[in-house]
Motif scaffolding. Structure first.
Motif, short mmCIF file in Angstrom:
data_model
loop_
_atom_site.label_atom_id
_atom_site.label_comp_id
_atom_site.label_asym_id
_atom_site.label_seq_id
_atom_site.Cartn_x
_atom_site.Cartn_y
_atom_site.Cartn_z
N PHE A 158 3.01 -0.51 6.28
CA PHE A 158 4.12 -1.35 5.83
C PHE A 158 3.77 -2.83 5.73
O PHE A 158 4.55 -3.61 5.16
N GLY A 159 2.62 -3.27 6.28
CA GLY A 159 2.32 -4.69 6.22
C GLY A 159 0.91 -5.00 6.69
O GLY A 159 0.19 -4.13 7.17
N GLY A 160 0.55 -6.29 6.53
CA GLY A 160 -0.76 -6.76 6.98
C GLY A 160 -1.68 -7.11 5.83
O GLY A 160 -1.72 -6.41 4.82
N ARG A 161 -2.44 -8.18 6.03
CA ARG A 161 -3.31 -8.66 4.96
C ARG A 161 -4.54 -7.79 4.75
O ARG A 161 -5.21 -7.90 3.74
N GLY A 162 -4.83 -6.89 5.71
CA GLY A 162 -6.02 -6.06 5.61
C GLY A 162 -5.77 -4.67 5.05
O GLY A 162 -6.66 -3.82 5.11
N ARG A 163 -4.59 -4.42 4.52
CA ARG A 163 -4.29 -3.08 4.01
C ARG A 163 -5.20 -2.70 2.85
O ARG A 163 -5.51 -3.52 1.98
N GLY A 164 -5.60 -1.43 2.81
CA GLY A 164 -6.39 -0.94 1.69
C GLY A 164 -5.56 -0.84 0.43
O GLY A 164 -6.09 -0.96 -0.69
N CYS A 165 -4.26 -0.60 0.57
CA CYS A 165 -3.34 -0.53 -0.57
C CYS A 165 -2.25 -1.58 -0.36
O CYS A 165 -1.15 -1.24 0.10
N CYS A 196 -2.70 6.23 2.16
CA CYS A 196 -2.85 4.82 1.88
C CYS A 196 -1.60 4.18 1.31
O CYS A 196 -1.18 3.12 1.74
N GLU A 197 -1.00 4.83 0.32
CA GLU A 197 0.18 4.28 -0.35
C GLU A 197 1.36 5.22 -0.13
O GLU A 197 1.22 6.45 -0.23
N ALA A 198 2.50 4.65 0.16
CA ALA A 198 3.68 5.47 0.38
C ALA A 198 3.94 6.34 -0.85
O ALA A 198 4.04 5.83 -1.97
N PRO A 199 4.05 7.66 -0.68
CA PRO A 199 4.28 8.55 -1.82
C PRO A 199 5.69 8.34 -2.39
O PRO A 199 6.58 7.79 -1.74
N SER A 200 5.87 8.80 -3.59
CA SER A 200 7.20 8.73 -4.19
C SER A 200 8.15 9.64 -3.43
O SER A 200 7.74 10.56 -2.71
N LEU A 201 9.43 9.41 -3.61
CA LEU A 201 10.42 10.26 -2.96
C LEU A 201 10.34 11.69 -3.48
O LEU A 201 10.63 12.65 -2.75
N ALA A 233 -7.44 7.05 5.32
CA ALA A 233 -6.23 7.07 4.50
C ALA A 233 -5.79 5.68 4.11
O ALA A 233 -5.01 5.51 3.19
N ASP A 234 -6.29 4.65 4.80
CA ASP A 234 -5.95 3.28 4.43
C ASP A 234 -6.87 2.74 3.35
O ASP A 234 -6.80 1.57 2.99
N THR A 235 -7.73 3.57 2.80
CA THR A 235 -8.64 3.16 1.73
C THR A 235 -8.22 3.84 0.44
O THR A 235 -7.96 5.04 0.43
N PRO A 236 -8.13 3.10 -0.66
CA PRO A 236 -7.69 3.71 -1.91
C PRO A 236 -8.59 4.88 -2.30
O PRO A 236 -9.80 4.84 -2.14
N GLY A 237 -8.00 5.93 -2.78
CA GLY A 237 -8.73 7.11 -3.20
C GLY A 237 -8.26 7.59 -4.55
O GLY A 237 -7.48 6.96 -5.23
N VAL A 238 -8.72 8.76 -4.90
CA VAL A 238 -8.42 9.28 -6.24
C VAL A 238 -7.12 10.07 -6.26
O VAL A 238 -6.66 10.47 -7.32
#
Length: 413
Positions: free
Chosen positions: A156-163, A133-138, A405-410
């Motif tokens: 990388f974009g879009g109004r419907g992103r989970g993160c 969902c969210e780009a991991p750190s380097l 994976a586009d939905t926020p998780g733990v």
């Protein structure tokens, strides 16, 4: 009937019956004509114009001026528009063919933006990829160089992103991840089908003008990609989550949006890709391909969570469709894996498709690792119960109907 008196007998005499002129009259007349001609020559141009007989001139034909008439509705409808329609066209008819390239081919140079002197083909990748969902750190990306994955899906974009907040995703991140050896798969989660299964996506439903909306969001996607250093000819994957394909009105609206998005992305010099559920969005696109519909995606990313890759044997697609090098299969969703001491919740993907062309230079600043154990074997795979809530366990589920994976998780780190 005429009311005039009959003519006298003398008036009926033919011209040649007149008597000859008296002797010497002809000489006098000749002298008189000569005198008049001399006077005309002495009078100059004005006199000449006054006495010269008029020469008849044939009239020049002039085309009549035609009053403007109302356009012929039937002929206008048959002619292709000069530019892409601003409003939604018939979702089942192909817009003008001039800007509608073959759905299976990369955009040609005519559709490249003016700023690009010559289009450059996007690099291709064949292997395993993950998306999260969210780009991991380097630091996490560096640790995961010990994994079998070498490509990563990035929202990388879009109004419907989970993160929607991507604190790590910057041009420097893109350049550095690329320098480490990672291939990038850019995902754009914009507006969704009005009949989308996921309740979390319903606030982002496509509106009443799907074609215009698709064009607008395609521009948003290209601008966002450019800002991150993702260059022209790169694939941009539009994410449309699973929807009710049997809802014909909703399906037509969704198709119009997707086609407009594809066309505009191509016009701007990028390659339109498409992510969706194999049983809904992908099935619809394959049906349109068979019907000869234009403005279809160049690359398909289909989700069918069956546990094993089936990149070339997906039943929703003809075996020769989107071949070669134009398929991605998301075959497992919401699994946790750990490499280099870093754990993430991911989706697994098998890839044979184009990846982003990164235009900015970065620094790897890391040691390259050999690929780790295959996550599809028992080694390297964690049981879902160890890392997920029980409610998220959805074996054999439609990937668009539950959190992916586009939905926020733990485990977003």
């Amino acid at each position: 009937m005429s009311t005039n008196a009959p003519p006298s007998p003398s008036s009926l005499r033919p011209p040649y019956a007149r008597s000859a002129p008296p002797p010497g009259a002809r000489a006098v007349a000749t002298a008189l004509v000569v005198a008049m001609a001399g006077a005309a020559l002495l009078a100059g141009p004005a006199g000449a114009s006054a006495v010269a007989p008029a020469v008849p001139v044939a009239p020049v034909p002039v085309a009549p001026a035609l009053a403007p008439t109302a356009p012929d509705t039937e002929s206008d409808a048959a002619a292709p528009p000069a530019s892409p329609p601003e409003s939604e066209p018939d979702s089942m008819s192909a817009p003008d063919s001039q800007s509608a390239p073959d759905s299976m081919s990369a955009p040609d140079s005519a559709s490249a933006p003016d700023s690009e002197s010559a289009p450059v083909s996007a690099p291709r990748f064949a292997g395993k990829a993950f998306d999260t969902c969210e780009a991991p750190s380097l630091a996490v990306m560096r640790a995961w160089l010990s994994s079998p994955y070498r490509a990563v899906g990035v929202y990388f974009g879009g109004r419907g992103r989970g993160c929607p907040v991507q604190k790590e995703l910057t041009p420097a991140w893109v350049a550095s991840a690329h320098a480490m050896g990672w291939k990038l798969l850019p995902l754009f989660v914009g507006s969704q089908a009005p009949c989308v299964h996921s309740a979390a996506k319903r606030p982002y439903a496509i509106g009443s003008t799907p074609w215009s909306q698709g064009v607008q969001e395609a521009g948003d996607a290209v601008r966002a990609a450019r800002a991150l250093g993702i260059g022209a000819s790169s694939p941009l994957y539009l994410d449309i989550e699973a929807f009710r394909l049997e809802d014909t009105s909703c399906a037509a609206t969704t198709l119009s949006f997707v086609r407009a998005w594809n066309r505009e992305v191509r016009r701007l010099g990028y390659l339109p890709g498409y992510y969706s559920s194999a049983d809904t969005g992908i099935r619809q696109i394959e049906r349109e391909r068979k019907a000869g519909t234009q403005d279809l995606p160049s690359v398909l990313w289909f989700a069918r969570w069956r546990g094993e890759p089936a990149l070339y044997t997906e039943t929703s697609l003809h075996p020769e469709a989107w071949m070669p090098h134009a398929r991605i299969h998301q075959y497992v969703g919401n699994v946790a894996e750990t490499y280099g001491g870093r754990r993430m919740l991911i989706d697994r993907n098998a890839v044979d498709a184009p990846v982003a062309r990164v235009t900015t230079a970065g620094t790897a600043a890391s040691t390259r690792f050999r690929p780790g154990p295959d996550p599809d074997s028992d080694a390297g795979r964690l049981h879902p119960e160890e890392v997920r809530q029980p409610s998220l366990l959805q074996p054999e589920a439609d990937p668009g109907s539950g959190p992916g994976a586009d939905t926020p998780g733990v485990l977003r780190f």
